[in-house]
Design a protein around this motif. Structure first.
Motif, PDB file in Angstrom:
ATOM      1  N   TYR A 113      -0.621   6.022  13.939  1.00 40.33           N
ATOM      2  CA  TYR A 113      -0.329   6.134  15.364  1.00 40.33           C
ATOM      3  C   TYR A 113       0.505   4.934  15.810  1.00 40.33           C
ATOM      4  CZ  TYR A 113      -4.411   3.040  15.789  1.00 40.33           C
ATOM      5  OH  TYR A 113      -5.298   2.005  15.651  1.00 40.33           O
ATOM      6  N   HIS A 114       1.183   5.082  16.930  1.00 35.71           N
ATOM      7  CA  HIS A 114       2.008   4.016  17.478  1.00 35.71           C
ATOM      8  C   HIS A 114       1.099   2.856  17.892  1.00 35.71           C
ATOM      9  CE1 HIS A 114       4.760   1.832  20.052  1.00 35.71           C
ATOM     10  NE2 HIS A 114       5.743   2.507  19.467  1.00 35.71           N
ATOM     11  N   ASN A 131      -7.721  -1.438  10.160  1.00 37.98           N
ATOM     12  CA  ASN A 131      -6.296  -1.742  10.065  1.00 37.98           C
ATOM     13  C   ASN A 131      -6.091  -2.743   8.929  1.00 37.98           C
ATOM     14  OD1 ASN A 131      -3.633  -2.423  10.370  1.00 37.98           O
ATOM     15  ND2 ASN A 131      -3.827  -3.162  12.471  1.00 37.98           N
ATOM     16  N   ASN A 132      -5.460  -2.294   7.847  1.00 44.52           N
ATOM     17  CA  ASN A 132      -5.146  -3.159   6.713  1.00 44.52           C
ATOM     18  C   ASN A 132      -3.703  -3.652   6.762  1.00 44.52           C
ATOM     19  OD1 ASN A 132      -7.701  -2.843   5.482  1.00 44.52           O
ATOM     20  ND2 ASN A 132      -7.074  -0.891   4.614  1.00 44.52           N
ATOM     21  N   GLY A 133      -3.002  -3.369   7.856  1.00 43.24           N
ATOM     22  CA  GLY A 133      -1.626  -3.813   7.998  1.00 43.24           C
ATOM     23  C   GLY A 133      -0.590  -2.832   7.467  1.00 43.24           C
ATOM     24  N   ASP A 134      -1.010  -1.617   7.093  1.00 40.10           N
ATOM     25  CA  ASP A 134      -0.067  -0.623   6.578  1.00 40.10           C
ATOM     26  C   ASP A 134       0.777  -0.066   7.714  1.00 40.10           C
ATOM     27  OD1 ASP A 134      -0.942  -0.500   3.754  1.00 40.10           O
ATOM     28  OD2 ASP A 134      -2.819   0.195   4.649  1.00 40.10           O
ATOM     29  N   ARG A 135       2.076   0.101   7.444  1.00 38.42           N
ATOM     30  CA  ARG A 135       3.000   0.636   8.434  1.00 38.42           C
ATOM     31  C   ARG A 135       3.862   1.723   7.798  1.00 38.42           C
ATOM     32  NH1 ARG A 135      -0.071  -1.829  10.918  1.00 38.42           N
ATOM     33  NH2 ARG A 135       0.220  -3.416  12.493  1.00 38.42           N
ATOM     34  N   PHE A 136       4.145   2.758   8.581  1.00 36.62           N
ATOM     35  CA  PHE A 136       5.038   3.839   8.169  1.00 36.62           C
ATOM     36  C   PHE A 136       5.982   4.077   9.335  1.00 36.62           C
ATOM     37  CE2 PHE A 136       1.376   4.321   5.475  1.00 36.62           C
ATOM     38  CZ  PHE A 136       1.931   4.619   4.242  1.00 36.62           C
ATOM     39  N   LYS A 138       7.554   3.584  12.674  1.00 37.83           N
ATOM     40  CA  LYS A 138       7.074   2.971  13.914  1.00 37.83           C
ATOM     41  C   LYS A 138       5.555   3.015  14.048  1.00 37.83           C
ATOM     42  CE  LYS A 138      11.203   4.194  16.510  1.00 37.83           C
ATOM     43  NZ  LYS A 138      11.747   4.945  17.637  1.00 37.83           N
ATOM     44  N   GLU A 139       4.890   3.661  13.097  1.00 40.88           N
ATOM     45  CA  GLU A 139       3.437   3.839  13.208  1.00 40.88           C
ATOM     46  C   GLU A 139       2.666   2.897  12.295  1.00 40.88           C
ATOM     47  OE1 GLU A 139       2.395   7.943  12.654  1.00 40.88           O
ATOM     48  OE2 GLU A 139       2.933   8.382  14.722  1.00 40.88           O
ATOM     49  N   MET A 140       1.498   2.527  12.750  1.00 41.81           N
ATOM     50  CA  MET A 140       0.562   1.807  11.902  1.00 41.81           C
ATOM     51  C   MET A 140      -0.387   2.843  11.299  1.00 41.81           C
ATOM     52  SD  MET A 140      -1.678   0.063  14.973  1.00 41.81           S
ATOM     53  CE  MET A 140      -2.954  -0.612  13.969  1.00 41.81           C
ATOM     54  N   ALA A 141      -0.894   2.564  10.131  1.00 40.63           N
ATOM     55  CA  ALA A 141      -1.832   3.480   9.480  1.00 40.63           C
ATOM     56  C   ALA A 141      -3.163   2.767   9.322  1.00 40.63           C
ATOM     57  CB  ALA A 141      -1.304   3.919   8.113  1.00 40.63           C
TER      58      ALA A 141
END
Length: 148
Positions: A113-114, A131-136, A138-141
């Motif tokens: 999600y954003h 939140n482990n800091g993963d990003r895809f 503009k979204e964080m995973a």
């Protein structure tokens, strides 16, 4: 308040397309019609109507195969703007997570999600996503680890 999930069908898909999110959420989420169309081309996606006291009040969808981060992804959860703030989204999410827990070899569930979407952040934090800091893009995973 009785909340349940119902598989998307020819009887309920159009009503799911008519559901609306609040104005401030529109920059974060596509329409249900787009998700429903996507589910017809990506057959591993599982779309559901969210039913509260017999009325369709929301829509959700998840993938039944593992993807990035070796997890099963939640693609969508939304509650119509008229029914938000009543705890329906949390209960529906818990029902969805229970269904997802039945998938083969489940160790992780993931949702993107954003970062500015505070509603999504609060919901997933309460449900145990980390939140482990993963990003895809503009979204964080965020990830929910499932104990074996």
């Amino acid at each position: 308040m009785e909340i349940r999930l119902q598989e998307l069908s020819s009887e309920n898909w159009y009503e799911c397309c008519q559901l609306e999110i609040s104005e401030e959420q529109k920059e974060y989420i596509d329409t249900n019609a787009i998700s429903i169309a996507q589910s017809k081309f990506e057959v591993t996606l599982k779309p559901y109507a969210i039913i509260c006291d017999g009325a369709i009040v929301g829509f959700l969808m998840y993938n039944s195969v593992k993807e990035e981060l070796d997890g099963y992804w939640i693609y969508r959860i939304m509650i119509d703007k008229k029914f938000q703030g009543k705890g329906i989204g949390r209960i529906a999410s818990e029902l969805m997570l229970f269904e997802m827990s039945k998938l083969p070899d489940v160790k992780k569930m993931v949702v993107g999600y954003h970062p500015d979407n505070l509603g999504a952040h609060n919901l997933y934090s309460k449900l145990g996503f980390i939140n482990n800091g993963d990003r895809f893009g503009k979204e964080m995973a965020v990830v929910k680890y499932i104990n074996e």
